[in-house]
Write a protein that holds these residues in place. Sequence first.
Motif, mmCIF file in Angstrom:
data_model
loop_
_atom_site.group_PDB
_atom_site.id
_atom_site.type_symbol
_atom_site.label_atom_id
_atom_site.label_comp_id
_atom_site.label_asym_id
_atom_site.label_seq_id
_atom_site.Cartn_x
_atom_site.Cartn_y
_atom_site.Cartn_z
ATOM 1 N N GLN A 156 0.808 -1.222 0.000
ATOM 2 C CA GLN A 156 0.000 0.000 0.000
ATOM 3 C C GLN A 156 0.837 1.267 0.000
ATOM 4 O OE1 GLN A 156 -3.220 0.273 2.864
ATOM 5 N NE2 GLN A 156 -3.493 -1.935 2.872
ATOM 6 N N THR A 157 1.989 1.230 0.683
ATOM 7 C CA THR A 157 2.694 2.493 0.872
ATOM 8 C C THR A 157 3.971 2.622 0.051
ATOM 9 O OG1 THR A 157 3.962 1.732 2.775
ATOM 10 C CG2 THR A 157 1.792 2.636 3.222
ATOM 11 N N TYR B 191 -11.225 6.880 4.604
ATOM 12 C CA TYR B 191 -12.150 6.107 3.777
ATOM 13 C C TYR B 191 -13.482 5.880 4.486
ATOM 14 C CZ TYR B 191 -7.863 5.108 1.224
ATOM 15 O OH TYR B 191 -6.686 5.242 0.528
ATOM 16 N N VAL C 176 8.487 8.830 5.994
ATOM 17 C CA VAL C 176 9.891 8.433 6.060
ATOM 18 C C VAL C 176 10.180 7.745 4.721
ATOM 19 C CG1 VAL C 176 11.621 7.075 7.264
ATOM 20 C CG2 VAL C 176 9.722 8.094 8.552
ATOM 21 N N ARG D 110 1.534 7.280 10.771
ATOM 22 C CA ARG D 110 0.771 6.325 9.963
ATOM 23 C C ARG D 110 -0.139 5.510 10.879
ATOM 24 N NH1 ARG D 110 3.681 2.659 6.255
ATOM 25 N NH2 ARG D 110 4.079 1.569 8.205
ATOM 26 N N ARG E 267 -3.184 2.245 10.423
ATOM 27 C CA ARG E 267 -3.846 1.332 9.489
ATOM 28 C C ARG E 267 -5.200 0.966 10.077
ATOM 29 N NH1 ARG E 267 -2.697 -4.914 7.827
ATOM 30 N NH2 ARG E 267 -4.152 -4.914 6.085
ATOM 31 N N ALA F 165 -8.870 -1.707 6.193
ATOM 32 C CA ALA F 165 -7.531 -2.287 6.090
ATOM 33 C C ALA F 165 -6.522 -1.369 5.398
ATOM 34 C CB ALA F 165 -7.560 -3.653 5.396
ATOM 35 N N ARG F 166 -6.909 -0.111 5.146
ATOM 36 C CA ARG F 166 -5.990 0.815 4.459
ATOM 37 C C ARG F 166 -5.023 1.468 5.438
ATOM 38 N NH1 ARG F 166 -5.553 -0.805 -0.088
ATOM 39 N NH2 ARG F 166 -6.352 -2.600 1.019
ATOM 40 N N PHE F 167 -3.808 1.691 4.968
ATOM 41 C CA PHE F 167 -2.868 2.581 5.655
ATOM 42 C C PHE F 167 -3.221 4.012 5.287
ATOM 43 C CE2 PHE F 167 -0.388 -1.267 5.944
ATOM 44 C CZ PHE F 167 0.371 -1.116 7.087
ATOM 45 N N SER G 113 -2.657 7.623 2.099
ATOM 46 C CA SER G 113 -1.245 7.416 1.757
ATOM 47 C C SER G 113 -0.969 8.008 0.388
ATOM 48 C CB SER G 113 -0.931 5.916 1.709
ATOM 49 O OG SER G 113 -0.892 5.398 3.002
ATOM 50 N N VAL H 226 -19.679 3.699 0.624
ATOM 51 C CA VAL H 226 -18.765 3.323 1.708
ATOM 52 C C VAL H 226 -19.537 2.641 2.845
ATOM 53 C CG1 VAL H 226 -17.280 4.277 3.508
ATOM 54 C CG2 VAL H 226 -17.109 5.127 1.152
ATOM 55 N N TRP I 82 -19.405 -3.631 0.995
ATOM 56 C CA TRP I 82 -18.237 -2.754 0.836
ATOM 57 C C TRP I 82 -17.374 -2.888 2.089
ATOM 58 C CZ3 TRP I 82 -15.357 0.970 3.075
ATOM 59 C CH2 TRP I 82 -14.598 1.849 2.267
ATOM 60 N N PRO J 249 -11.994 0.379 -0.064
ATOM 61 C CA PRO J 249 -12.150 1.071 -1.352
ATOM 62 C C PRO J 249 -11.956 0.151 -2.559
ATOM 63 C CG PRO J 249 -10.158 1.763 -0.196
ATOM 64 C CD PRO J 249 -10.944 0.967 0.769
ATOM 65 N N GLU K 99 -12.299 -3.392 -2.047
ATOM 66 C CA GLU K 99 -12.591 -4.707 -1.478
ATOM 67 C C GLU K 99 -14.080 -4.907 -1.266
ATOM 68 O OE1 GLU K 99 -10.596 -5.526 2.191
ATOM 69 O OE2 GLU K 99 -11.366 -7.567 2.303
ATOM 70 N N ARG L 251 -15.880 -4.265 8.526
ATOM 71 C CA ARG L 251 -15.078 -5.015 9.483
ATOM 72 C C ARG L 251 -15.013 -4.186 10.756
ATOM 73 N NH1 ARG L 251 -11.522 -7.409 5.358
ATOM 74 N NH2 ARG L 251 -10.818 -5.301 4.952
#
Lengths: 1004, 87, 186
Positions: A750-751, B8, B25, B56, B58, B64-66, B84, C59, C72, C75, C77, C146
């Motif tokens: 992801q990053t 999100y 970083v 950061r 998550r 599940a996004r960072f 990100s 969302v 959903w 984004p 998944e 989740r």
Amino acid sequence: MSGHYRTASGGIDLERSRPIRFEFDGQAYQGLQGDTLASALLANGVHLVGRSFKYHRPRGIMAAGPEDPNALVTVRRDAARSTPNLSAAQVELYEGLVAHSQNRWPSLRFDVGRINDLLSRFIPSGFYYKTFMWPRTAWHSLYEPRIRAAAGLGVAATEADPDVYAQRYGHCEVLIVGAGPAGLAAALTAARRGARVLLCDEQALPGGSLRADTGTRIDGKAATDWLRETMLELAQAQNVTVLTRTTAFGYLPHNMVCLSERLTDHLASPPASKPRERLWQVRARQVIFATGAIERPLVFPGNDRPGILLAGAARSFLNRFGVLPGRRVVILTAHDEAYRTALELQAAGAQIVALADLRARASGPLIDAARGAGLAIRRNTTAVGTRGNLRVCAVGLAAVDADGAAAGDTDWVSCDTLLMSGGYTPSVHLHSQGRGKLRWEETAQVFVPAEAGQSCRSVGACKGLTGAALAAVFNQAATAARDATTECGFEALPVTIAVSDDTSAGGGWLGTLPQAARPRGGKAFVDWQNDVTAADLGLAVREGFRSIEHIKRYTTTGMATDQGKTSNLNALAIAARQLGRTIPEVGLTTFRMPYLPVGFGGLAGYARGELFAPLRKTPMYGWAAARGAVFEPVSMWQRARYFPERGEDMHQAVARECQVVRRSCGIFDATTLGKIEVAGPDAIEFMNRMYVNNWNSLAVGRCRYGILLRDDGFVFDDGVVARTAEDRLHVTTTTGGAPRVLGLMEDYLQTEWPQLKVWLTSTTEQWAVIAVQGPRARDVLEPLVEQADLSAASLPHMAMTRALVCGVPAMIFRVSFTGELGYEINVPADYGAEVWRAVWESGQAHGMCAYGTESMHVLRAEKGYIIVGQDTDGTMTPDDAGVGWAVGKSKSEFVGMVSLRKRALQDPNRKQLVGLLTADPRHVLEEGSQIAATPGQRPPMQLVGHVTSSYYSSVLRRSIALAVVNGGRSRMGETLYVPTPAGESAVTVTQPVFYDSKGERLNG
Amino acid sequence: MLVIPCPYCGPRPELEFSYGGQAHVARPTAASNPSPADWNAFQYERANIKGLHAERWRHIHGCARFFNVIRDTTTDEIVRSYRSGEK
Amino acid sequence: MAEPAKRQPPSVAPLAGLRVLAPLARYALRVDLAVAAAAAAAAAAAGAGAGIMPLATAVCRASQLRDWHALWLGPDEQLLLGPAAAGAAFAAAVGNALQGVPHSLVDVSHRQGALEVSGPAAATLLNAACPLDLGLAATPVGFCSRTVFGKAEIVLWRRAEHAFQLEVWRSFLPYVHGLLTLAAAE
């Protein structure tokens, strides 16, 4: 009769028709439904309820709420349900209640520890820092245990707590803490606007000071009638939750307030299904604190005898419980409210022997009323001492001269009760926990809430409206609630509450009362619970302490379970005076949660026993359990460790299991291995960047042993990776590593490389994995498999295929963690148990056994296969671990690649994985043992490595060990020495492969 | 327990998140052949800021996004959050 | 060849307002949503896999297309849920519809089980261990995400004001069920 000190009528908390029997220190008493233990004891004329912490002085009930520093009791239902250190004023009476006093031996009336009081000049504050310095070793073994036994509070329950403790997350727009007049006005206002309102109060019944209010009329009604109607309105509102017996004890960031709700402690026989407490974690958009104020005691010699109470407490006991604290009462005050108490006690039949006011001038309607009632008021009067052993019997009153010192003769006034009032301290605890600022009110001499640290407001007495007219309190609370609800997006609706016959009161006193130049009246307590006197605070300052935080810790003032609720401001005033600075200059100590003690049960909540944490089991768990398997926890999983037969111990079972696997075959549950589906057009590229291996050359249908590093170059995880399709890889991880490997992969994807078209999905639990290992494995499986050819030619070592197994779509991996011919059958998890059973039955003709993790460890160690986390420790490179061959040589990027270039990570003398063979083949080294290169050293020894894995191999008929040793690979054949409790064990360094070193058996 | 605004999903309880250390970083690629000092800085040197800190998080038990958060380390106040790759 | 193996989905004791749902087909779909929506529309227009694939574009909201639900979860998944027997055909049709679109479709039917928590106290019961605000304003019907339930991760899906579906990884199911049972006991 529920006690000689019960009034004939009154007491709005009581149900007079319901007498209750209870026991205190073995003596039977009678109380009434609605009583607290404190009110019931006072009704029976019992004041002596405990001994003090340090000096073991007799102590009585001082306050009517949980702030009472003295009346701490243990309430005992049985050996498992015994709660120490409860404030008697917070213990609700129930039929058969059994309570005990604390900190006394052999009895409350005759206590040996009382000698501490006579020796008190030898045990000043900080005495334990000064006295018990020699010999040093005696501190832990002798002094500390003795001091702890002599001091200390109650004793905890001796058996496991059988109760259930509930927890709940709450959400509301407006949380109101405190259901006194301010909290109720706020709740009415917020509730009428439709916002979700949560109102909590620590008392059993809401109302706060309204419950003791006999004069004021609200909306034309008596205060208690208005209270009843208000509670009815709130109870009927869908959007309002009212929690009583609920203490808000913590105010955390982002407007979270922790509440402790006591559900069954007040019941004679709590229903088994009902939780004892509920811990609430409430997230509120807006918080309103209506937490009230706590009356301050006065600091003068002998101020701690039983029978000396706070004036407001006496009023509560009278009006809420119909209890007279005594019949001949002296009142000593610096606040007008005590006049109200005097009037009401007199009306209830008590004799007010003297009403002494510290102030030179006091005026107002309450003073006028007292004078009108014929009470003799002594102005400008202080107390210089008290008399009485287990109960106060006289108070020494003296006039205060122009210099503010006691002067003239002491007038010893005999009494059975002394009521004191130093004014009220706003309860700013929660406001302050939320990083709110405080402001010093010079006129009222109190700290009040200033800027809030979060979305909260303080209203009523806790905002400084102590003794104020009720109308002002209502107005302030309603305004705050209107603003709070408006901020939550709710339309404003005015709420007005009319008040008549309202009086305000003022006054207050901080610090030591005026005394003679050479006071002789004895100890003047500031902190009753920790036995801290005014003299102790003076000593701390004389010894050089300047910061209030240091003075607090040195004297322990404010550090008892009551956290200084009654004492902090007096202590601060005394310290400031000694330091020659103002109170705001010295400042308060930090307010920390919890506001009141919270039991561990409530904090643990549901997380006990089986529900402490998820106990993960595979679909084959039931089969293994039925076969008598012994399980071991591996991360959160329960894994079968071995399958004992006919009374075998672990070593016998493992010896047999290993031999059967090498001779025939064994079945092993490998379901817990982590599985990650790496899918998408960039799957191979992603794996190239993550793992050390080169994945370009991995053909579809083939497997490879993969190693994953962190960017520091050290081994993080390993596992077999299969290419199941052009754009798809099935990655396995260690059992414990599955979540962190997925997390690390997602982090980089992801990053660092968001442009890669690849996705990761955990499939650990999608598949049940049945490993069949041993020379007969193919024979066992072939009858069950359709649509695949298991022959060596078509499915060689490190190949995979799809197939039907027992009619179920499966993936078969030809892989081995034993060094034998082996397969790992992956079937959808719902089929795991059935397919396992079929494989088991098929295997019986071949002498197959089931084996567990212990045999798996031995079998892999015989082959020198590492286990990440056992043979590696987070500081090992692939080369150190003997798997440097897996690192792709021509790669341009992988996680950890840059670090592997470091000279330090290429040092040939780094710890490297080797095998060790003990001179005595029966001696199994202890894992973790250190290794020395030269024998006979004394500490500090020169050590060259340590043992990572060590077993007895029944196949090899000797012990084997894996170890990491400095420059180990260049030490082959060397003798090293392992210190053990039984002496040094000589070991020979070998290759870390003990069995089938050519690997021929893999290809069977 | 904080309320963390996931860019999100919106504001969610901290229990759903895992912490990911200081944000922004930059990781040198192996191909850029970073100097030992540069690599060491990337690996081990962090700011330990008192005040506004870019960090950061998550939403591990959520989308599940960072993502990144600007948080005041003295008050825990979260000034803003962003995806990100964004600034 | 012996009888084909029978399915043994995870089971726990039923309780009023709390039951394990029958096995479902489940797919974890990872794809750029906008691209996938366009592809699905194009496939539908061409008559291939017409209207088979539900996509939740809002969302934390679920959407439904005939027997299939899309939840959903992120984004890129979606968790696709449908009848167990229709799984393979559905997966093939989705694969067709997304031909040429980079994506990942992974069968997770057996990875998790479903618990239904229903009744007027359902939200209160869930708040024993789920930290989300389960008021209808914050989590309306159709909300899905989740989240956590005690020390387990779950997918929470509000199917009605008083009915929630919990998707729980199978080895966590006894824990979640045990916690709900204990919390419901009062």
